[in-house]
Design a protein around this motif. Structure first.
Motif, PDB file in Angstrom:
ATOM      1  N   GLN B   4     -77.966 -23.875 -62.064  1.00  0.00           N
ATOM      2  CA  GLN B   4     -77.600 -22.982 -63.143  1.00  0.00           C
ATOM      3  C   GLN B   4     -76.440 -22.136 -62.641  1.00  0.00           C
ATOM      4  O   GLN B   4     -76.528 -21.584 -61.551  1.00  0.00           O
ATOM      5  N   PHE B   5     -75.388 -22.083 -63.415  1.00  0.00           N
ATOM      6  CA  PHE B   5     -74.322 -21.190 -62.978  1.00  0.00           C
ATOM      7  C   PHE B   5     -73.537 -20.646 -64.140  1.00  0.00           C
ATOM      8  O   PHE B   5     -73.523 -21.206 -65.231  1.00  0.00           O
ATOM      9  N   ASN B   6     -72.944 -19.533 -63.862  1.00  0.00           N
ATOM     10  CA  ASN B   6     -72.196 -18.794 -64.860  1.00  0.00           C
ATOM     11  C   ASN B   6     -71.157 -18.020 -64.065  1.00  0.00           C
ATOM     12  O   ASN B   6     -71.452 -16.983 -63.496  1.00  0.00           O
ATOM     13  N   ILE B   7     -69.962 -18.606 -63.950  1.00  0.00           N
ATOM     14  CA  ILE B   7     -69.009 -18.045 -63.004  1.00  0.00           C
ATOM     15  C   ILE B   7     -67.608 -17.874 -63.593  1.00  0.00           C
ATOM     16  O   ILE B   7     -67.213 -18.591 -64.505  1.00  0.00           O
ATOM     17  N   THR B   8     -66.891 -16.930 -63.031  1.00  0.00           N
ATOM     18  CA  THR B   8     -65.489 -16.759 -63.400  1.00  0.00           C
ATOM     19  C   THR B   8     -64.663 -16.692 -62.112  1.00  0.00           C
ATOM     20  O   THR B   8     -65.157 -16.249 -61.071  1.00  0.00           O
ATOM     21  N   LYS B   9     -63.435 -17.157 -62.229  1.00  0.00           N
ATOM     22  CA  LYS B   9     -62.524 -17.115 -61.090  1.00  0.00           C
ATOM     23  C   LYS B   9     -61.101 -17.171 -61.624  1.00  0.00           C
ATOM     24  O   LYS B   9     -60.805 -17.961 -62.512  1.00  0.00           O
ATOM     25  N   SER B  10     -60.244 -16.349 -61.074  1.00  0.00           N
ATOM     26  CA  SER B  10     -58.831 -16.358 -61.496  1.00  0.00           C
ATOM     27  C   SER B  10     -57.916 -16.580 -60.314  1.00  0.00           C
ATOM     28  O   SER B  10     -58.132 -16.022 -59.235  1.00  0.00           O
ATOM     29  N   PHE B  11     -56.921 -17.429 -60.535  1.00  0.00           N
ATOM     30  CA  PHE B  11     -55.855 -17.631 -59.552  1.00  0.00           C
ATOM     31  C   PHE B  11     -54.570 -17.497 -60.336  1.00  0.00           C
ATOM     32  O   PHE B  11     -54.219 -18.410 -61.074  1.00  0.00           O
ATOM     33  N   GLY B  12     -53.887 -16.408 -60.197  1.00  0.00           N
ATOM     34  CA  GLY B  12     -52.645 -16.259 -60.950  1.00  0.00           C
ATOM     35  C   GLY B  12     -52.901 -16.416 -62.429  1.00  0.00           C
ATOM     36  O   GLY B  12     -53.687 -15.670 -63.009  1.00  0.00           O
ATOM     37  N   SER B  13     -52.285 -17.425 -63.034  1.00  0.00           N
ATOM     38  CA  SER B  13     -52.446 -17.588 -64.480  1.00  0.00           C
ATOM     39  C   SER B  13     -53.626 -18.501 -64.818  1.00  0.00           C
ATOM     40  O   SER B  13     -53.949 -18.696 -65.982  1.00  0.00           O
ATOM     41  N   PHE B  14     -54.258 -19.063 -63.786  1.00  0.00           N
ATOM     42  CA  PHE B  14     -55.392 -19.946 -64.046  1.00  0.00           C
ATOM     43  C   PHE B  14     -56.678 -19.138 -64.101  1.00  0.00           C
ATOM     44  O   PHE B  14     -56.983 -18.364 -63.204  1.00  0.00           O
ATOM     45  N   ASN B  15     -57.412 -19.321 -65.205  1.00  0.00           N
ATOM     46  CA  ASN B  15     -58.682 -18.626 -65.349  1.00  0.00           C
ATOM     47  C   ASN B  15     -59.792 -19.615 -65.555  1.00  0.00           C
ATOM     48  O   ASN B  15     -59.741 -20.440 -66.450  1.00  0.00           O
ATOM     49  N   LEU B  16     -60.809 -19.514 -64.715  1.00  0.00           N
ATOM     50  CA  LEU B  16     -61.970 -20.383 -64.865  1.00  0.00           C
ATOM     51  C   LEU B  16     -63.128 -19.530 -65.346  1.00  0.00           C
ATOM     52  O   LEU B  16     -63.352 -18.429 -64.849  1.00  0.00           O
ATOM     53  N   ASP B  17     -63.809 -20.024 -66.347  1.00  0.00           N
ATOM     54  CA  ASP B  17     -64.933 -19.271 -66.897  1.00  0.00           C
ATOM     55  C   ASP B  17     -65.903 -20.278 -67.476  1.00  0.00           C
ATOM     56  O   ASP B  17     -65.649 -20.859 -68.532  1.00  0.00           O
ATOM     57  N   LEU B  18     -66.983 -20.524 -66.793  1.00  0.00           N
ATOM     58  CA  LEU B  18     -67.914 -21.488 -67.348  1.00  0.00           C
ATOM     59  C   LEU B  18     -69.347 -21.236 -66.952  1.00  0.00           C
ATOM     60  O   LEU B  18     -69.644 -20.606 -65.944  1.00  0.00           O
ATOM     61  N   SER B  19     -70.236 -21.729 -67.803  1.00  0.00           N
ATOM     62  CA  SER B  19     -71.652 -21.639 -67.496  1.00  0.00           C
ATOM     63  C   SER B  19     -72.304 -22.949 -67.880  1.00  0.00           C
ATOM     64  O   SER B  19     -71.894 -23.613 -68.835  1.00  0.00           O
ATOM     65  N   LEU B  20     -73.296 -23.318 -67.108  1.00  0.00           N
ATOM     66  CA  LEU B  20     -73.943 -24.607 -67.309  1.00  0.00           C
ATOM     67  C   LEU B  20     -75.350 -24.527 -66.752  1.00  0.00           C
ATOM     68  O   LEU B  20     -75.607 -23.824 -65.771  1.00  0.00           O
ATOM     69  N   GLU B  21     -76.245 -25.257 -67.387  1.00  0.00           N
ATOM     70  CA  GLU B  21     -77.609 -25.360 -66.886  1.00  0.00           C
ATOM     71  C   GLU B  21     -77.952 -26.819 -66.792  1.00  0.00           C
ATOM     72  O   GLU B  21     -77.599 -27.605 -67.663  1.00  0.00           O
ATOM     73  N   LEU B  22     -78.632 -27.172 -65.735  1.00  0.00           N
ATOM     74  CA  LEU B  22     -78.908 -28.581 -65.499  1.00  0.00           C
ATOM     75  C   LEU B  22     -80.291 -28.693 -64.895  1.00  0.00           C
ATOM     76  O   LEU B  22     -80.587 -28.063 -63.885  1.00  0.00           O
ATOM     77  N   SER B  23     -81.176 -29.453 -65.547  1.00  0.00           N
ATOM     78  CA  SER B  23     -82.530 -29.567 -64.996  1.00  0.00           C
ATOM     79  C   SER B  23     -82.600 -30.679 -63.963  1.00  0.00           C
ATOM     80  O   SER B  23     -82.725 -30.435 -62.775  1.00  0.00           O
ATOM     81  N   THR B  24     -82.505 -31.915 -64.423  1.00  0.00           N
ATOM     82  CA  THR B  24     -82.547 -33.010 -63.463  1.00  0.00           C
ATOM     83  C   THR B  24     -81.494 -34.031 -63.863  1.00  0.00           C
ATOM     84  O   THR B  24     -80.794 -33.853 -64.842  1.00  0.00           O
ATOM     85  N   GLY B  25     -81.440 -35.104 -63.110  1.00  0.00           N
ATOM     86  CA  GLY B  25     -80.563 -36.203 -63.467  1.00  0.00           C
ATOM     87  C   GLY B  25     -79.151 -36.023 -62.990  1.00  0.00           C
ATOM     88  O   GLY B  25     -78.881 -35.285 -62.057  1.00  0.00           O
ATOM     89  N   LEU B  26     -78.256 -36.714 -63.675  1.00  0.00           N
ATOM     90  CA  LEU B  26     -76.884 -36.795 -63.228  1.00  0.00           C
ATOM     91  C   LEU B  26     -75.958 -36.330 -64.337  1.00  0.00           C
ATOM     92  O   LEU B  26     -76.044 -36.797 -65.460  1.00  0.00           O
ATOM     93  N   LEU B  27     -75.117 -35.396 -64.002  1.00  0.00           N
ATOM     94  CA  LEU B  27     -74.148 -34.887 -64.970  1.00  0.00           C
ATOM     95  C   LEU B  27     -72.747 -35.210 -64.486  1.00  0.00           C
ATOM     96  O   LEU B  27     -72.447 -35.090 -63.312  1.00  0.00           O
ATOM     97  N   VAL B  28     -71.919 -35.628 -65.431  1.00  0.00           N
ATOM     98  CA  VAL B  28     -70.521 -35.874 -65.085  1.00  0.00           C
ATOM     99  C   VAL B  28     -69.677 -34.710 -65.588  1.00  0.00           C
ATOM    100  O   VAL B  28     -69.806 -34.298 -66.729  1.00  0.00           O
ATOM    101  N   LEU B  29     -68.869 -34.184 -64.707  1.00  0.00           N
ATOM    102  CA  LEU B  29     -67.916 -33.143 -65.072  1.00  0.00           C
ATOM    103  C   LEU B  29     -66.573 -33.860 -65.182  1.00  0.00           C
ATOM    104  O   LEU B  29     -65.994 -34.270 -64.181  1.00  0.00           O
ATOM    105  N   PHE B  30     -66.138 -34.035 -66.438  1.00  0.00           N
ATOM    106  CA  PHE B  30     -64.963 -34.860 -66.696  1.00  0.00           C
ATOM    107  C   PHE B  30     -63.821 -34.003 -67.218  1.00  0.00           C
ATOM    108  O   PHE B  30     -64.035 -33.076 -67.996  1.00  0.00           O
ATOM    109  N   GLY B  31     -62.616 -34.324 -66.780  1.00  0.00           N
ATOM    110  CA  GLY B  31     -61.477 -33.563 -67.272  1.00  0.00           C
ATOM    111  C   GLY B  31     -60.226 -33.933 -66.497  1.00  0.00           C
ATOM    112  O   GLY B  31     -60.309 -34.600 -65.474  1.00  0.00           O
ATOM    113  N   PRO B  32     -59.060 -33.497 -66.980  1.00  0.00           N
ATOM    114  CA  PRO B  32     -57.817 -33.833 -66.295  1.00  0.00           C
ATOM    115  C   PRO B  32     -57.715 -33.086 -64.970  1.00  0.00           C
ATOM    116  O   PRO B  32     -58.434 -32.110 -64.755  1.00  0.00           O
TER     117      PRO B  32
END
Lengths: 219, 367
Positions: B4-32
């Motif tokens: 379980q996570f809910n995090i933010t992080k900034s590097f210059g103009s890049f801003n990361l802000d996401l939250s996700l919950e995962l019980s079991t199994g396999l999750l794919v984090l897909f993106g460019p």
């Protein structure tokens, strides 16, 4: 009859100085390679000074710092009974300071060459910082560290200017081989000078040969 | 909750802000690339510290910016597989695997290492050094090394990007087998659509530090939540139009070049939020567009949108061809993907004029 004292003293000074240089230098190399802190460039420039300033100037600094005229020198001598100037310890100090940059340069480069991910992988597998250094960083950087050690030893053996300033030229007490060679030439004793020169030359060649072999990469 | 996570992080103009919950199994984090996928994994494992938020692994709070909790990497017990595997070059296969569990001389370690070597099909390679292994073998050693420590979650950063195209498919199947044997909650980061689809039922699509959609692969593929998701999953026909009429089952969109486009409103729960006059983004996958044969007259009343266009280019894509179709009016281009044999049979060439059908059940309104 050849006086073996300078040879023995030189070996003794070189071993002690190299030991100290490796211990101090390794800590500094790890610090410089892995940590960022305020004044890092200043520390780096300071450590590298002996590579560029004349040895006599370095010796003068040491003399001023550790001589009886300075607070530190007096404190060491009076309170701890530790006299540096005009003793073999002075020669060790001079050798340490001059060989430190020669050790740190390759050691630091080798430590920096160990992939950050390698160390992170070890941390992820549950290792403490000390364990990471002992089992990953140092084993992977050992060639550079070994090369640095050899260079430091060679520099310690050949140290002349700073040693003359701080330890002096006291036969049978602080007269190391490079100084003895100088003395022999001054005194018109080419036989003794030639022999010592031959020993030093042979030794230097061996050192560079070994250092060269270390710098070939295994991985 | 395994992760379980809910995090933010900034590097210059890049801003990361996401939250996700995962019980079991396999999750794919897909993106460019540059979406912040690897960064996310590094923050879960503690290699990079988030600016704020919380991270919980197997019920244990390992990071909490408010409570001042920040467990060091070594205590988080998150298995991590680097893109290049980061095997220790001065240790052989056995020693690498045994490293995290006290080394080969510790009690019980040899048995554990043997078990993993068997499962990972590394028999005979025990004494080899990483430099003497193939990419696939390296990956299996790295997995074995991580699994040996019984991690609470497994984080795989682009696990197949360092491998040859030919071996990837086999290794993906291997990974799924390993996951069945050691069902650790796993997050796999990838920018490869095919890989994302093969590895997991559930896909989180990330872009510019945010999760744009989290759902089943069918949802992500056919019902993208945003224009970016549509682009990432290869929906190459994305247009903007205005709703001219709407019923319970169908909406009509007016597009300046294509004209009236009928779109089915099947399996969507937000039909009520589509109103006449709204400007909407709608899309259709290129392989969902059939070409109407030249000799066939349109006898049936055509409910689905027939569009005529001129082929401006045909590009080969291996087993399929991509046709670029310029609409008769305007400058819009439709991309139509046809299997090679279909193109051969239809005997189409650049400059030909063809009619295609934008089947209304294939059209998805993004809004």
């Amino acid at each position: 009859m050849i006086d073996f004292f300078p040879l023995i003293l030189t070996v003794k000074v070189s071993f002690v100085a190299t030991l100290i240089t490796v211990v101090v230098g390794l800590s500094l190399a790890l610090l410089l390679a892995r940590k960022s802190f305020v004044g890092k460039n200043v520390v780096d420039a300071l450590i590298m000074q002996p590579l560029v300033i004349p040895p006599t100037v370095l010796g003068y600094y040491l003399l001023s710092l550790f001589g009886r005229s300075s607070g530190l020198g007096r404190f060491l001598e009076d309170a701890l009974g530790f006299q540096i100037v005009f003793t073999w310890k002075g020669a060790v100090l001079a050798a340490c300071i001059s060989s430190l940059p020669l050790f740190i340069k390759p050691a630091r480069a080798a430590i920096e060459g160990v992939g950050r991910e390698m160390e992170d992988a070890a941390r992820l597998l549950g290792k403490t910082e000390f364990q990471v250094i002992r089992t990953i960083t140092l084993p992977l950087a050992w060639r550079g560290i070994a090369a640095g050690t050899v260079m430091a030893f060679a520099r310690a053996t050949g140290e002349f200017g700073a040693t003359l300033m701080i330890a002096g030229n006291i036969p049978g007490l602080t007269q190391t081989m490079p100084i003895a060679i100088y003395d022999a030439v001054q005194a018109g004793e080419p036989g003794a000078a030639n022999l010592m020169v031959a020993i030093i030359t042979l030794f230097s060649f061996a050192v560079l040969y070994i250092a060269g072999r270390f710098s070939q990469n295994r991985f | 909750m395994a992760l379980q996570f809910n995090i933010t992080k900034s590097f210059g103009s890049f801003n990361l802000d996401l939250s996700l919950e995962l019980s079991t199994g396999l999750l794919v984090l897909f993106g460019p690339s540059g979406a912040g996928k690897s960064l996310t994994l590094k923050m879960i494992s503690g290699l990079i510290k988030p600016d704020a938020g919380t991270v919980t692994v197997a019920g244990e709070r390992v990071f909490d910016s408010v409570a001042g909790i920040d467990h060091p990497v070594r205590q988080r017990r998150t298995g991590y597989l680097f893109q290049e595997y980061a095997l220790f070059p001065h240790m052989n296969v056995e020693q690498n695997i045994a490293y995290g569990i006290g080394g080969l001389r510790a009690p019980g370690v040899v048995d554990r290492v043997c078990e993993l070597i068997e499962v990972m099909r590394l028999e005979g390679l025990e004494r080899r050094y990483p430099g003497e292994l193939s990419g696939g073998q390296k990956q299996r050693v790295a997995l074995a090394r991580t699994l040996a420590t019984s991690p609470r979650v497994l984080l795989l950063d682009e696990p197949f990007s360092a491998l040859d195209f030919q071996v990837r498919e086999k290794l993906r199947a291997d990974l799924l087998n390993i996951h069945r044997l050691y069902p650790v909650t796993t997050v796999v980061v990838t920018h490869d659509l095919e890989e994302a689809f093969m590895l997991s039922e559930r896909i989180a699509v990330m872009n510019e530090g945010r999760i744009e959609q989290f759902g089943s692969r069918e949802e992500v593929f056919y019902r993208p939540a945003t224009k970016n998701v549509a682009r990432f999953v290869g929906t190459r026909n994305i247009f903007t139009g205005r709703i001219s009429s709407v019923t319970e089952t169908e909406a009509v969109i007016l597009h300046t070049d294509i004209g009236e486009v009928h779109a089915g409103l099947h399996n969507r729960s937000d039909v009520g939020s589509i109103h006449v006059g709204d400007e909407v983004v709608f899309c259709i996958r290129p392989e969902e567009i059939p070409v109407i044969r030249k000799d066939r007259t349109l006898e049936r009343r055509v409910k689905d949108n027939v569009v005529e266009g001129e082929i401006t280019a045909i590009t080969g894509r291996g087993t399929t061809y991509l046709l670029y179709l310029k609409t008769l009016t305007g400058e819009s281009t439709l991309k139509v993907e046809l299997p090679n044999h279909v193109l051969r049979k239809l005997d189409l060439a650049t400059g030909d004029s063809v009619r295609v059908s934008l089947k209304k059940e294939s059209i998805w309104i993004i809004r």
